[in-house]
Each structure stands twice: as structure tokens, then as C-alpha cells.
Design a protein around this motif. Structure first.
Motif, PDB file in Angstrom:
ATOM      1  N   ARG A 166       0.772  -1.095   0.047  1.00 44.91           N
ATOM      2  CA  ARG A 166      -0.042   0.224   0.301  1.00 44.91           C
ATOM      3  C   ARG A 166       0.851   1.106   0.340  1.00 44.91           C
ATOM      4  NH1 ARG A 166      -3.796   0.322   4.436  1.00 44.91           N
ATOM      5  NH2 ARG A 166      -1.764   0.268   5.396  1.00 44.91           N
ATOM      6  N   SER A 167       2.425   1.165   0.430  1.00 44.73           N
ATOM      7  CA  SER A 167       3.239   2.373   0.628  1.00 44.73           C
ATOM      8  C   SER A 167       3.916   2.469  -0.621  1.00 44.73           C
ATOM      9  CB  SER A 167       4.170   2.235   1.679  1.00 44.73           C
ATOM     10  OG  SER A 167       5.091   1.092   1.733  1.00 44.73           O
ATOM     11  N   GLY A 168       3.171   1.894  -1.731  1.00 43.79           N
ATOM     12  CA  GLY A 168       3.843   1.796  -3.027  1.00 43.79           C
ATOM     13  C   GLY A 168       5.514   1.565  -3.249  1.00 43.79           C
ATOM     14  N   ARG A 169       6.147   0.973  -2.121  1.00 41.42           N
ATOM     15  CA  ARG A 169       7.203   0.201  -2.016  1.00 41.42           C
ATOM     16  C   ARG A 169       6.974  -0.668  -1.650  1.00 41.42           C
ATOM     17  NH1 ARG A 169      11.393   4.121   1.559  1.00 41.42           N
ATOM     18  NH2 ARG A 169      12.581   3.197   0.399  1.00 41.42           N
ATOM     19  N   ALA A 170       7.856  -1.894  -2.266  1.00 45.90           N
ATOM     20  CA  ALA A 170       8.299  -3.494  -2.192  1.00 45.90           C
ATOM     21  C   ALA A 170       9.280  -3.652  -1.199  1.00 45.90           C
ATOM     22  CB  ALA A 170       8.792  -3.731  -3.571  1.00 45.90           C
ATOM     23  N   GLU A 171       8.991  -4.403   0.072  1.00 44.07           N
ATOM     24  CA  GLU A 171      10.148  -4.921   1.331  1.00 44.07           C
ATOM     25  C   GLU A 171      11.604  -4.840   0.734  1.00 44.07           C
ATOM     26  OE1 GLU A 171       9.028  -7.308   3.715  1.00 44.07           O
ATOM     27  OE2 GLU A 171       6.734  -7.364   3.853  1.00 44.07           O
ATOM     28  N   THR A 172      12.206  -4.130   1.587  1.00 42.02           N
ATOM     29  CA  THR A 172      13.867  -4.878   1.144  1.00 42.02           C
ATOM     30  C   THR A 172      14.511  -5.160   1.743  1.00 42.02           C
ATOM     31  OG1 THR A 172      13.724  -1.916   1.539  1.00 42.02           O
ATOM     32  CG2 THR A 172      13.466  -2.469  -0.303  1.00 42.02           C
ATOM     33  N   SER A 173      13.789  -5.336   3.132  1.00 49.19           N
ATOM     34  CA  SER A 173      14.539  -5.459   4.118  1.00 49.19           C
ATOM     35  C   SER A 173      13.289  -7.259   5.239  1.00 49.19           C
ATOM     36  CB  SER A 173      14.528  -4.574   5.557  1.00 49.19           C
ATOM     37  OG  SER A 173      13.975  -3.899   6.368  1.00 49.19           O
ATOM     38  N   ARG A 174      13.953  -8.003   5.725  1.00 51.25           N
ATOM     39  CA  ARG A 174      13.242  -9.061   6.660  1.00 51.25           C
ATOM     40  C   ARG A 174      12.908  -8.807   7.591  1.00 51.25           C
ATOM     41  NH1 ARG A 174      17.394 -13.676   6.278  1.00 51.25           N
ATOM     42  NH2 ARG A 174      18.030 -13.648   3.867  1.00 51.25           N
ATOM     43  N   GLN A 175      11.278  -8.722   7.731  1.00 52.14           N
ATOM     44  CA  GLN A 175      10.742  -8.055   9.034  1.00 52.14           C
ATOM     45  C   GLN A 175       9.519  -9.199   9.804  1.00 52.14           C
ATOM     46  OE1 GLN A 175       9.912  -4.956   9.052  1.00 52.14           O
ATOM     47  NE2 GLN A 175      11.511  -4.500   7.335  1.00 52.14           N
ATOM     48  N   ALA A 176      10.290 -10.226  10.165  1.00 53.38           N
ATOM     49  CA  ALA A 176       9.839 -11.095  10.412  1.00 53.38           C
ATOM     50  C   ALA A 176       8.317 -10.862  12.000  1.00 53.38           C
ATOM     51  CB  ALA A 176      10.714 -11.327  11.888  1.00 53.38           C
ATOM     52  N   TYR A 177       7.327 -11.357  11.675  1.00 48.17           N
ATOM     53  CA  TYR A 177       6.485 -10.867  13.009  1.00 48.17           C
ATOM     54  C   TYR A 177       5.735  -9.263  12.662  1.00 48.17           C
ATOM     55  CZ  TYR A 177       6.698 -15.555  14.835  1.00 48.17           C
ATOM     56  OH  TYR A 177       7.566 -17.090  14.688  1.00 48.17           O
ATOM     57  N   SER A 178       6.352  -8.779  12.017  1.00 45.21           N
ATOM     58  CA  SER A 178       6.262  -7.040  12.132  1.00 45.21           C
ATOM     59  C   SER A 178       4.340  -6.848  11.249  1.00 45.21           C
ATOM     60  CB  SER A 178       6.975  -6.308  10.796  1.00 45.21           C
ATOM     61  OG  SER A 178       6.101  -5.712  10.387  1.00 45.21           O
ATOM     62  N   ILE A 179       3.748  -6.065  12.635  1.00 43.17           N
ATOM     63  CA  ILE A 179       2.331  -6.111  12.093  1.00 43.17           C
ATOM     64  C   ILE A 179       2.346  -5.764  10.934  1.00 43.17           C
ATOM     65  CG2 ILE A 179      -0.087  -4.911  13.315  1.00 43.17           C
ATOM     66  CD1 ILE A 179       0.877  -7.944  13.757  1.00 43.17           C
ATOM     67  N   ASP A 180       2.763  -3.934  10.730  1.00 41.79           N
ATOM     68  CA  ASP A 180       2.697  -3.367   9.329  1.00 41.79           C
ATOM     69  C   ASP A 180       2.854  -3.715   8.455  1.00 41.79           C
ATOM     70  OD1 ASP A 180       2.347  -1.292  11.591  1.00 41.79           O
ATOM     71  OD2 ASP A 180       4.598  -0.449  12.002  1.00 41.79           O
ATOM     72  N   ALA A 181       4.320  -4.704   8.116  1.00 39.79           N
ATOM     73  CA  ALA A 181       4.360  -5.649   6.887  1.00 39.79           C
ATOM     74  C   ALA A 181       2.999  -6.424   6.836  1.00 39.79           C
ATOM     75  CB  ALA A 181       5.693  -6.235   7.191  1.00 39.79           C
ATOM     76  N   VAL A 182       2.337  -6.940   7.371  1.00 42.11           N
ATOM     77  CA  VAL A 182       1.362  -6.816   6.572  1.00 42.11           C
ATOM     78  C   VAL A 182       0.281  -6.510   6.872  1.00 42.11           C
ATOM     79  CG1 VAL A 182      -0.360  -9.026   7.772  1.00 42.11           C
ATOM     80  CG2 VAL A 182       2.211  -9.288   8.754  1.00 42.11           C
ATOM     81  N   ASN A 183       0.226  -5.443   7.087  1.00 38.19           N
ATOM     82  CA  ASN A 183      -1.224  -4.086   7.044  1.00 38.19           C
ATOM     83  C   ASN A 183      -0.370  -4.097   5.798  1.00 38.19           C
ATOM     84  OD1 ASN A 183      -1.982  -4.967   9.234  1.00 38.19           O
ATOM     85  ND2 ASN A 183      -1.181  -2.900  10.169  1.00 38.19           N
ATOM     86  N   GLU A 184       0.473  -3.627   4.910  1.00 31.07           N
ATOM     87  CA  GLU A 184       1.123  -3.128   4.277  1.00 31.07           C
ATOM     88  C   GLU A 184       0.220  -4.112   2.557  1.00 31.07           C
ATOM     89  OE1 GLU A 184       3.790  -1.437   2.047  1.00 31.07           O
ATOM     90  OE2 GLU A 184       2.793  -0.601   3.690  1.00 31.07           O
ATOM     91  N   PHE A 185      -0.623  -5.794   3.031  1.00 31.73           N
ATOM     92  CA  PHE A 185      -1.533  -6.040   2.150  1.00 31.73           C
ATOM     93  C   PHE A 185      -3.225  -6.160   2.866  1.00 31.73           C
ATOM     94  CE2 PHE A 185       2.766  -6.933   1.390  1.00 31.73           C
ATOM     95  CZ  PHE A 185       3.477  -6.582  -0.073  1.00 31.73           C
ATOM     96  N   ASP A 186      -3.515  -5.367   3.394  1.00 28.21           N
ATOM     97  CA  ASP A 186      -4.919  -5.776   4.287  1.00 28.21           C
ATOM     98  C   ASP A 186      -5.535  -6.074   3.046  1.00 28.21           C
ATOM     99  OD1 ASP A 186      -4.564  -5.317   6.362  1.00 28.21           O
ATOM    100  OD2 ASP A 186      -5.010  -3.194   7.169  1.00 28.21           O
ATOM    101  N   PRO A 187      -5.790  -5.034   1.970  1.00 28.60           N
ATOM    102  CA  PRO A 187      -6.752  -5.291   0.932  1.00 28.60           C
ATOM    103  C   PRO A 187      -6.713  -7.327   0.508  1.00 28.60           C
ATOM    104  CG  PRO A 187      -6.012  -3.368   0.357  1.00 28.60           C
ATOM    105  CD  PRO A 187      -4.926  -4.268   1.481  1.00 28.60           C
ATOM    106  N   LEU A 188      -5.607  -7.069   0.740  1.00 34.70           N
ATOM    107  CA  LEU A 188      -5.493  -9.112   0.204  1.00 34.70           C
ATOM    108  C   LEU A 188      -5.383 -10.058   1.479  1.00 34.70           C
ATOM    109  CD1 LEU A 188      -4.303 -11.449  -1.986  1.00 34.70           C
ATOM    110  CD2 LEU A 188      -2.422 -10.486  -0.899  1.00 34.70           C
TER     111      LEU A 188
END
Length: 455
Positions: A166-188
Motif C-alpha cells: 500500500r505504501s507504493g514500495r516493495a519490502e527490501t529488508s526482512r520483517q519477521a512478525y511485523s504487523i505493519d508489514a502485513v498491513n501493507e497487504f490489508d486488502p489482500l
């Protein structure tokens, strides 16, 4: 919620009527876990309650090829006979993304004489569960399934990349257990949970795993055949939902070179059918002898079962040091470096986690194989090695390093042939040999880069 284990054909008809279903996807899982079958009008499905397919349809490799010759045709006749498929009413689910009201029903495979087709994946899992039931035991499992969200790519020669969120950016680092990283794909994930609810899939928690774009879904514990069906349906659901959101979902064991692989960790326990008590715990709460014998069976037979747990050439790229995947069959309590882990739990919930299985494994085959290993440990009273209380990655490799090596071990392990069925082992290994031969015809970029001008 439907009580599915007692679902009858009359209840199935009522279920279809209530949802005004007009089409039925008649499905049968093949050796790779692909959904084969036909789409029938509701009237035709109700009239026939079954269909026919060529018997080799459930015995196809991932490339869609069949073996040219050999023992495969001692099991499957070259005359291309029909299988007779019978719907299992308990498996009916709505297809939530279909335009018209559509249901999907998994079918079991029989020959024209009414005998079960022994190499069909669902048949193999039911066979193993029946062995447990004959002893008065009921196996209970709970899979944890990892997968990657991937940017759409139509060129198989290009490396895969995480999708844009949603931020318009792809992940570039590892985000284990990150809630915000999951929320990037909330609609999905909102759609995934909505679809799973419509399909009555018993999914539990969603987490972001270690890799960039890597997720994990946990399932509530249940009986093996029901859970295998749910994983089968879930994989279809994830792939379809991802496509609708402009990305791919993949269950490849190792889709990206610099990211961890994806596993299907399977928690397993054993109940006494008469009392419902966990056979892995004594009355005083301590681990039982059955607990240790089950671990012993996993240790003894897992190397030979690896072609079932890690079924493709890509699968063995995941099983390497420092990749969050096991390299051996040591066991330990609350130790994620081992291949066989015992999570900390109350005596009634004592269980064993097989961490070797890849996300790319067919759920029916993988559950049948891990249960077969434990069953043989119980029947043969196999004692495990001493518990590993340190870093198992400091130990030696104790698993095959390639599909070819794994197939050779499986072909030589007569005990697994007896439990899983010789026809199944013959068909499976012949199909995998064919896949391996196809892979060996391909020249990789690494070979061209390092060998072309240097050797």
C-alpha cells in the motif's frame, strides 16, 4: 458451521439448494497437489454423483509428463482406463470468487470394480489413518504453511521480487512478525479471510515470516484427512486471491536466492480413541514411551521419506545451514534448529512438530508420510537419539541433498513401502524420476556464467 464428518448426500443436496448452486467443480488432487477434474452443471452432478477420468490423471508430474516406460505401467495400464470418481459430501465448499453460484467437491478415486485407486494421494492418507485407527489411535495434526507474495512476472528467466504494498514500495529488508508489514497487504488479506470464512476453512493466525514478502498461516488442529483437504483448498484460495490483487502467491520451497525457504511445519499428536487422552503424555504429565517411539520413527525414516517431504529439485535449496530450515533429524524441546521439535505445552497438548516438510509438498502425501514414520516408530519401538539441547546447525547433514539421492533412499526403504502402499511408491518414484530427468536437460545461468570460458 457444518459438522462435516457426518455429512450425507441428502444434506449435500440441501446445502447446494440453500446456496442456489448452479455449477460444481468436481476435483481430485493429483500427485503434485494440482486440482484435476471437471466442471459439471448442478443437474448433471446430482444425477450422476460422480464422473470418470483416465486413471493416469492423478499420477502426472509437475511438468504434465508421464513416464515413457518402466514399472509405472505395471500399476497403471497403458490402455488408459477410466477411474470412477465419487464425491465426498463432507468436502463441499463454495467457490467464493466465482461469478455464478459454484461449489467445489473433492472426489475419491476407484476402479470400475469399486476398488480404491491406491496411488491417489487421498487414498494414501486414508490408508495410513486406517492403520492408526486399527490400533485404537487417532492422529491429530496442525499444519503451519508458509508462502511468498511475489510481484507478477511472466519471464521465468528473471529473478522473483517481492510485490509493492500500500505504501507504493516493495519490502527490501526482512520483517519477521511485523504487523505493519502485513498491513501493507490489508486488502489482500481481508479478501483471504473473507473467502476462508465462506469456505469454512479453520485458519488460525496470520504472521509475517522472516523473508521479504513471506507470510505464514496456521491451521487449527484436526484429523489428517480434513486438514489435508483444507490445505488443498487454501492453496487454491491464496493463489486466486493474489491474482485478483495483481500479484502471485507461491508455495515454492525456495523462490528467491537470498531469502529463506518456505516450510509446512506439521504438529502431530496421538489420541486414544476410547478415552480421548493424549497418548504422548503419562498420567503424571511426563512424556510417555509412545512420545519417544514416535520421535524415534521420525528420526529413523525421515531421510527415506524426504522425496515425499521435499518433492522437487528446488526443495533441496531450502535445506541448508542458516536458512531457518533443518539440515538433520535431531530432536529437541522448544528448539527451532532441529528437524523434530517438541513445543512447550501442557500434557494434554503435548505434540511433535516435523519441521522438515516443505511448503511445496502435496499435503496428503506429506501428512501420510510423516504419520507413517511415527507409526513405524510406535510399532517397531524405535528409541530416539539423545535430545539436542544446543544448536543443531553445528551438527552434520543427515538429510539427502538432492532429489536424486532422496528417491534412491525411498526406493530402498521397504518399511515405508508397506505402510504407504507399494503401488503408490512405484508410481510416485517413477513420476519423480521423469521430472528429475527433465530438469537435468536444462542448462542454468550459473553454468553458463562460471563454466563457459573457464573450464
Amino acid at each position: 458451521m457444518v459438522v462435516r464428518d457426518s455429512f450425507t448426500f441428502s444434506e449435500l443436496e440441501q446445502w447446494l439448494n440453500e446456496r442456489r448452486v448452479t455449477e460444481i467443480e468436481c476435483l481430485v488432487p493429483d500427485l503434485t497437489g494440482v486440482a484435476r477434474g471437471k466442471i459439471l452443471p448442478r443437474e448433471k452432478f446430482t444425477e450422476d454423483r460422480g464422473m470418470r477420468l483416465p486413471e493416469a490423471i492423478v499420477a502426472i508430474g509437475v511438468t504434465g509428463e508421464f513416464p515413457d516406460e518402466g514399472p509405472y505401467y505395471d500399476v497403471i495400464t497403458p490402455t488408459d482406463r477410466d477411474m470412477h470418481l465419487r464425491p465426498d459430501p463432507a468436502t463441499v465448499r463454495i467457490v467464493p470468487w466465482a461469478t455464478d453460484p459454484t461449489a467445489q467437491v473433492i472426489h475419491d478415486c476407484f476402479d470400475r470394480h469399486g476398488n480404491v485407486v491406491p496411488y491417489a494421494p487421498r487414498s494414501v492418507l486414508r490408508r495410513v489413518c486406517n492403520l492408526f485407527n486399527a490400533e485404537g489411535w487417532e492422529p491429530i495434526v496442525a499444519p503451519e504453511l508458509e508462502f511468498y507474495l511475489i510481484e507478477r512476472s511472466t519471464d521465468p528467466n528473471q529473478p522473483l521480487r517481492p510485490p509493492v504494498g500500500r505504501s507504493g514500495r516493495a519490502e527490501t529488508s526482512r520483517q519477521a512478525y511485523s504487523i505493519d508489514a502485513v498491513n501493507e497487504f490489508d486488502p489482500l488479506f481481508e479478501d483471504i479471510y473473507a473467502y476462508c470464512e465462506q469456505m469454512e476453512l479453520n485458519v488460525d493466525t496470520l504472521i509475517h515470516e522472516v523473508g521479504a514478502g513471506q507470510m505464514e498461516i496456521n491451521f487449527f488442529h484436526d484429523r489428517p484427512l480434513q486438514l489435508a483437504d483444507e490445505v488443498f483448498f487454501f492453496k487454491r484460495t491464496i493463489r486466486e486471491t493474489a491474482l485478483r490483487h495483481g500479484m502471485y502467491a507461491t508455495f515454492m520451497a525456495k523462490p528467491m536466492a537470498n531469502e529463506p525457504g518456505s516450510a509446512m511445519h506439521v504438529h502431530q499428536s496421538l489420541l486414544d480413541k476410547a478415552t480421548g487422552k493424549n497418548l504422548f503424555s503419562n498420567e503424571d504429565g511426563s512424556p510417555s514411551q509412545a512420545f519417544y517411539w514416535y520421535i524415534g520413527g521420525l528420526q529413523r525414516y525421515t531421510p527415506a521419506a524426504m522425496a515425499l517431504f521435499a518433492p522437487y529439485v528446488n526443495s533441496y535449496r531450502r535445506l541448508a545451514r542458516a536458512t531457518a530450515a533443518p539440515i538433520n533429524i535431531q530432536w529437541g524441546t522448544d528448539n527451532r534448529t532441529v528437524g523434530i521439535r517438541s513445543p512447550v505445552a501442557a500434557p494434554a497438548a503435548r505434540r511433535i512438530e516435523n519441521r522438515v516438510i516443505g511448503a511445496d509438498a502435496n499435503p496428503y502425501v506429506a501428512l501420510a508420510a510423516t504419520l507413517a514414520c511415527g507409526y513405524l516408530g510406535l510399532k517397531n519401538r524405535i528409541e530416539p537419539t539423545p535430545e539436542c539441547k544446543g544448536d543443531a546447525y553445528l551438527g552434520d547433514y543427515a538429510l539427502p541433498r538432492s532429489l536424486g539421492e532422496a528417491l534412491a533412499l525411498l526406493k530402498d526403504e521397504a518399511d515405508l513401502h508397506e505402510v504407504l502402499g507399494r503401488e503408490f511408491i512405484t508410481v510416485y518414484t517413477e513420476v519423480k524420476d521423469t521430472e528429475y530427468e527433465e530438469f537435468m536437460k536444462v542448462i542454468s545461468p550459473w553454468e553458463r556464467e562460471h563454466l563457459l570460458l573457464h573450464v
